[in-house]
Design a protein around this motif. Sequence first.
Motif, PDB file in Angstrom:
ATOM      1  N   PHE A  35       0.794  -1.086   0.135  1.00  0.00           N
ATOM      2  CA  PHE A  35       0.073   0.038   0.278  1.00  0.00           C
ATOM      3  C   PHE A  35       0.930   1.125   0.177  1.00  0.00           C
ATOM      4  O   PHE A  35       0.597   2.149  -0.764  1.00  0.00           O
ATOM      5  N   ALA A  36       2.010   1.166   0.691  1.00  0.00           N
ATOM      6  CA  ALA A  36       2.820   2.547   0.873  1.00  0.00           C
ATOM      7  C   ALA A  36       3.748   2.385  -0.524  1.00  0.00           C
ATOM      8  O   ALA A  36       3.736   3.775  -0.797  1.00  0.00           O
ATOM      9  N   ALA A  37       4.128   1.617  -1.250  1.00  0.00           N
ATOM     10  CA  ALA A  37       4.677   1.448  -2.320  1.00  0.00           C
ATOM     11  C   ALA A  37       3.790   2.349  -3.242  1.00  0.00           C
ATOM     12  O   ALA A  37       4.397   2.832  -3.991  1.00  0.00           O
ATOM     13  N   ALA A  38       2.670   1.709  -3.347  1.00  0.00           N
ATOM     14  CA  ALA A  38       1.491   2.354  -4.493  1.00  0.00           C
ATOM     15  C   ALA A  38       1.216   3.831  -4.360  1.00  0.00           C
ATOM     16  O   ALA A  38       1.128   4.453  -5.247  1.00  0.00           O
ATOM     17  N   THR A  39       1.154   4.145  -3.130  1.00  0.00           N
ATOM     18  CA  THR A  39       0.877   5.621  -2.824  1.00  0.00           C
ATOM     19  C   THR A  39       2.056   6.507  -3.099  1.00  0.00           C
ATOM     20  O   THR A  39       1.765   7.283  -3.573  1.00  0.00           O
ATOM     21  N   LEU A  40       3.288   6.000  -2.595  1.00  0.00           N
ATOM     22  CA  LEU A  40       4.457   6.869  -2.971  1.00  0.00           C
ATOM     23  C   LEU A  40       4.767   6.704  -4.600  1.00  0.00           C
ATOM     24  O   LEU A  40       5.173   7.735  -4.864  1.00  0.00           O
ATOM     25  N   THR A  41       4.450   5.945  -5.036  1.00  0.00           N
ATOM     26  CA  THR A  41       4.554   5.847  -6.532  1.00  0.00           C
ATOM     27  C   THR A  41       3.550   6.886  -7.382  1.00  0.00           C
ATOM     28  O   THR A  41       4.039   7.516  -8.149  1.00  0.00           O
TER      29      THR A  41
END
Length: 327
Positions: A35-41
């Motif tokens: 979730f964090a990776a998707a949001t930061l991307t």
Amino acid sequence: MTGPIVSPERPARGRICLLARRAALRVGGGVLVLFAAATLTFAALHLTPGDPVTAILGGPSADPTPETIAAARREYGLDRPLPVQYGLYIARLAQGNLGQSFSQHMPVLAVLRTQAPPTLELMLAALALAWILALASVLLTARRGPAGAVASVIETIGAGLPQFWLGILLLWALAFELRLFPPAGNAGPLSLVLPALSLAIPLGGFIAQVTRESFDLALDQPFILSARARGLGDRAVRLRHALRHALLPGISLSAWAIGALVGNAVPIETIFSRKGLGRELFLAVATHDMPLVTGIVLFIAVIYILAGLAADTLYVLVDPRMKAPRS
């Protein structure tokens, strides 16, 4: 008065329960990481200068009309407010839909299927080479007087070498000057040697440093003295007793390194003109291809999560101290 009889199956059951608990924690943490990776991307790509519509319509040379640009924005939902775009983006990812690549005009999953195997091959080859170099250095030189000191210095130098600089040096020396290996491409095992070495030498230096330190500490433990008192030779003591304890920090480092290796593959695959996710990620960022960048980043995150699960499993299997307490 005798104590309670302990079933021989209980330690095995306890170890399985320990593995299950650690796996559950890893999976829960992995969902948060994704979730964090998707949001930061999503945030990074919207803050990066450039317009994804340009990639959708064929690049800067396409020279689309304003009407064509507006139609593309409506088709891909890029005309909606940013919070709405983010909500739709997360909803699609939750359904396993990574979308279509803007620049390649094909499903992101299809790109991952074709480009992931060369990168995984490079990553696993580099990790195996790094461990071979590290174990050879530690087992042959630890507590060996001047040889150990020299090896320690070499490990420190190797750990500090930038992968891209090392790749260029190996390319010049072994491919162009000596012509021992092909300079580029994915044609056979020989083409894998130089890229894998470029990644393996710095990683091997790191693994050797932490393994050497824990190996030296293990050699001073009472169980080593007991093994020597029972008449075991130096080689048996090192391989059968000290090494098992010395591997644990290197296993933890390898879990981190697997995720880092995929990221470091970006310059290496570019230098050696190899197919793979590293080169695709570089091109996708350059063309502002948001679905492809997201797919590759999430794939790297999944690899990192699986590496953590594997490291936890190896920790429980290798470390004799991590057993469920008997009652």
